[in-house]
Design a protein around this motif. Structure first.
Motif, PDB file in Angstrom:
ATOM      1  N   ASP A   3      -3.094 -31.256  23.838  1.00  0.00           N
ATOM      2  CA  ASP A   3      -4.350 -31.722  23.272  1.00  0.00           C
ATOM      3  C   ASP A   3      -4.265 -33.198  22.980  1.00  0.00           C
ATOM      4  N   ASP A   4      -5.398 -33.905  23.151  1.00  0.00           N
ATOM      5  CA  ASP A   4      -5.408 -35.351  22.921  1.00  0.00           C
ATOM      6  C   ASP A   4      -5.011 -35.708  21.503  1.00  0.00           C
ATOM      7  N   GLU A   5      -5.321 -34.833  20.540  1.00  0.00           N
ATOM      8  CA  GLU A   5      -5.020 -35.156  19.153  1.00  0.00           C
ATOM      9  C   GLU A   5      -3.518 -35.214  18.878  1.00  0.00           C
ATOM     10  N   PHE A   6      -2.737 -34.750  19.825  1.00  0.00           N
ATOM     11  CA  PHE A   6      -1.294 -34.762  19.608  1.00  0.00           C
ATOM     12  C   PHE A   6      -0.588 -35.698  20.582  1.00  0.00           C
ATOM     13  N   ASP A   7      -1.243 -36.763  21.043  1.00  0.00           N
ATOM     14  CA  ASP A   7      -0.551 -37.665  21.958  1.00  0.00           C
ATOM     15  C   ASP A   7       0.394 -38.577  21.190  1.00  0.00           C
ATOM     16  N   PHE A   8       1.183 -39.363  21.918  1.00  0.00           N
ATOM     17  CA  PHE A   8       2.259 -40.118  21.304  1.00  0.00           C
ATOM     18  C   PHE A   8       1.788 -41.175  20.328  1.00  0.00           C
ATOM     19  N   ASP A   9       0.535 -41.575  20.430  1.00  0.00           N
ATOM     20  CA  ASP A   9       0.061 -42.657  19.579  1.00  0.00           C
ATOM     21  C   ASP A   9      -0.540 -42.166  18.282  1.00  0.00           C
ATOM     22  N   ASP A  10      -0.423 -40.876  17.987  1.00  0.00           N
ATOM     23  CA  ASP A  10      -0.976 -40.321  16.759  1.00  0.00           C
ATOM     24  C   ASP A  10      -0.193 -40.827  15.558  1.00  0.00           C
ATOM     25  N   ASN A  11      -0.822 -41.714  14.777  1.00  0.00           N
ATOM     26  CA  ASN A  11      -0.130 -42.293  13.623  1.00  0.00           C
ATOM     27  C   ASN A  11      -0.048 -41.331  12.451  1.00  0.00           C
ATOM     28  N   GLY A  12      -0.748 -40.194  12.557  1.00  0.00           N
ATOM     29  CA  GLY A  12      -0.690 -39.242  11.459  1.00  0.00           C
ATOM     30  C   GLY A  12       0.394 -38.207  11.620  1.00  0.00           C
ATOM     31  N   ALA A  13       1.216 -38.365  12.638  1.00  0.00           N
ATOM     32  CA  ALA A  13       2.250 -37.364  12.889  1.00  0.00           C
ATOM     33  C   ALA A  13       3.258 -37.327  11.766  1.00  0.00           C
ATOM     34  N   ALA A  14       3.725 -36.147  11.444  1.00  0.00           N
ATOM     35  CA  ALA A  14       4.713 -35.977  10.381  1.00  0.00           C
ATOM     36  C   ALA A  14       5.946 -35.330  10.954  1.00  0.00           C
ATOM     37  N   PRO A  15       7.093 -35.557  10.323  1.00  0.00           N
ATOM     38  CA  PRO A  15       8.305 -34.912  10.833  1.00  0.00           C
ATOM     39  C   PRO A  15       8.240 -33.411  10.638  1.00  0.00           C
ATOM     40  N   LEU A  16       9.096 -32.702  11.346  1.00  0.00           N
ATOM     41  CA  LEU A  16       9.161 -31.257  11.166  1.00  0.00           C
ATOM     42  C   LEU A  16       9.341 -30.943   9.695  1.00  0.00           C
ATOM     43  N   SER A  17       8.636 -29.949   9.202  1.00  0.00           N
ATOM     44  CA  SER A  17       8.585 -29.704   7.778  1.00  0.00           C
ATOM     45  C   SER A  17       9.841 -29.065   7.218  1.00  0.00           C
ATOM     46  N   GLY A 122      10.470 -24.095  21.164  1.00  0.00           N
ATOM     47  CA  GLY A 122      10.096 -22.825  21.764  1.00  0.00           C
ATOM     48  C   GLY A 122       8.984 -22.973  22.788  1.00  0.00           C
ATOM     49  N   ASP A 123       8.729 -21.903  23.520  1.00  0.00           N
ATOM     50  CA  ASP A 123       7.787 -21.956  24.642  1.00  0.00           C
ATOM     51  C   ASP A 123       6.325 -22.047  24.238  1.00  0.00           C
ATOM     52  N   ASP A 124       5.995 -21.667  23.023  1.00  0.00           N
ATOM     53  CA  ASP A 124       4.583 -21.627  22.616  1.00  0.00           C
ATOM     54  C   ASP A 124       4.395 -22.401  21.310  1.00  0.00           C
ATOM     55  N   PRO A 125       4.498 -23.740  21.370  1.00  0.00           N
ATOM     56  CA  PRO A 125       4.422 -24.547  20.139  1.00  0.00           C
ATOM     57  C   PRO A 125       3.050 -24.432  19.471  1.00  0.00           C
ATOM     58  N   THR A 126       3.061 -24.397  18.156  1.00  0.00           N
ATOM     59  CA  THR A 126       1.823 -24.410  17.383  1.00  0.00           C
ATOM     60  C   THR A 126       1.381 -25.850  17.184  1.00  0.00           C
ATOM     61  N   ALA A 127       0.189 -26.022  16.642  1.00  0.00           N
ATOM     62  CA  ALA A 127      -0.293 -27.369  16.331  1.00  0.00           C
ATOM     63  C   ALA A 127       0.658 -28.069  15.356  1.00  0.00           C
ATOM     64  N   GLU A 128       1.193 -27.309  14.413  1.00  0.00           N
ATOM     65  CA  GLU A 128       2.146 -27.875  13.466  1.00  0.00           C
ATOM     66  C   GLU A 128       3.433 -28.320  14.168  1.00  0.00           C
ATOM     67  N   ASP A 129       3.866 -27.513  15.145  1.00  0.00           N
ATOM     68  CA  ASP A 129       5.049 -27.884  15.923  1.00  0.00           C
ATOM     69  C   ASP A 129       4.833 -29.203  16.648  1.00  0.00           C
ATOM     70  N   TRP A 130       3.651 -29.351  17.265  1.00  0.00           N
ATOM     71  CA  TRP A 130       3.360 -30.582  18.003  1.00  0.00           C
ATOM     72  C   TRP A 130       3.358 -31.789  17.072  1.00  0.00           C
ATOM     73  N   MET A 131       2.797 -31.622  15.884  1.00  0.00           N
ATOM     74  CA  MET A 131       2.780 -32.728  14.917  1.00  0.00           C
ATOM     75  C   MET A 131       4.200 -33.079  14.486  1.00  0.00           C
ATOM     76  N   GLY A 132       5.006 -32.052  14.262  1.00  0.00           N
ATOM     77  CA  GLY A 132       6.392 -32.301  13.888  1.00  0.00           C
ATOM     78  C   GLY A 132       7.162 -32.989  14.997  1.00  0.00           C
ATOM     79  N   LEU A 133       6.919 -32.565  16.235  1.00  0.00           N
ATOM     80  CA  LEU A 133       7.599 -33.184  17.362  1.00  0.00           C
ATOM     81  C   LEU A 133       7.188 -34.637  17.511  1.00  0.00           C
ATOM     82  N   ASP A 134       5.909 -34.930  17.307  1.00  0.00           N
ATOM     83  CA  ASP A 134       5.457 -36.317  17.371  1.00  0.00           C
ATOM     84  C   ASP A 134       6.142 -37.172  16.309  1.00  0.00           C
TER      85      ASP A 134
END
Length: 281
Positions: A3-17, A122-134
């Motif tokens: 999803d576009d909201e999780f691209d590399f330039d997302d400044n709101g990304a947080a580390p894995l919780s 994992g194979d099926d990342p959640t939205a939270e996973d994507w934010m953490g990965l960013d």
């Protein structure tokens, strides 16, 4: 599924919780890690994927900091691998994967992002996973950009090939999928040995011969022969006897020497095929 909201330039990304990196790995990824830990520890400590351990440990420092862990624990992996914690090994694995990821041209990273997520969460990342990965990528990318090209080159100056992103994920120590799903890139033999382990096992008859053990020059000669036979065995076709004789003809000058080398080469081809049938030609 990016999803576009999780691209590399997302400044709101947080580390894995999770406080502990392993707590972020659930399901098949966690189970795969448990079975891979010992092999992974050896491969990382020995620089077998083409990055010196000390350089990798330094590169991992921001990841240790991200999870409030002591970066000095990384060096325990080399000093006492059996005592290294799961989190330490997981962070160093993550660092090596990210080293390969950031080594990709920037234009290719987006296409490899799904594979990166599958490896780390994992194979099926959640939205939270994507934010953490960013958040993780953002933190480590700063450190990567600070490395000079000559520092990267020095870190990769090992006796081993520096594996790229795809090659690394298919390496037996890093692969999170079942070997049956990845037969082409599986390890050597039923135990999934690394190439270094497989070469050592393959060479045993040559290196452990009585005349070899007693003479340093003979041992060096046996090492060279083992390397040559390994290459021969990997490329041998449906007629190994013919390949052995062709090899002998190109490596000897007398008929007696040719007969001796051809016989040894044939035995080593047969040994390779017995030990590692999945890699035989």
């Amino acid at each position: 599924m990016l999803d576009d909201e999780f691209d590399f330039d997302d400044n709101g990304a947080a580390p894995l919780s999770d406080d502990d990196l392993l707590a972020a790995l659930d399901g098949p990824v966690a189970e795969a890690f448990k079975t891979r830990k010992r092999r992974l520890s050896r491969v990382l400590a020995g620089g077998e994927t083409g990055v010196q351990f000390e350089a990798l440990a330094l590169f991992a420092e921001p990841i240790f900091g991200l999870y409030d862990l002591d970066a000095a624990d990384a060096f325990q992996l080399k000093a006492a691998p059996e005592a290294a914690g799961d989190d330490t090994v997981a962070i160093l694995e993550t660092a090596r994967v990210l080293w390969a990821f950031f080594s990709l041209p920037k234009s290719e990273r987006g296409r490899k992002r799904q594979a990166l997520a599958a490896q780390l969460v994992g194979d099926d990342p959640t939205a939270e996973d994507w934010m953490g990965l960013d958040g993780l990528l953002e933190t480590v990318e700063v450190h990567w950009k600070a490395l000079l090209p000559e520092e990267i080159e020095m870190a990769q100056a090992t006796e081993h090939e520096t594996l790229g992103f795809e090659e690394l994920l298919h390496h037996p120590a890093f692969r999170v999928g079942a070997e049956a799903d990845d037969a082409t890139h599986a390890g050597f033999g039923a135990a999934g040995l690394s190439e270094i382990e497989a070469r050592a096992l393959f060479a045993q008859p040559l290196l452990e011969a009585a005349e070899t053990m007693a003479d340093a020059d003979a041992f060096e000669n046996a090492l060279a022969r083992a390397d040559a036979y390994w290459t021969l065995a990997q490329s041998a076709g449906p007629d190994p006897e013919a390949d052995a004789h062709a090899f002998a003809a190109s490596h000897t000058e007398t008929a007696d020497d040719a007969a001796r080398v051809a016989a040894e080469a044939a035995r080593m081809i047969a040994r390779y095929r017995e030990l590692f049938p999945e890699h035989a030609g």
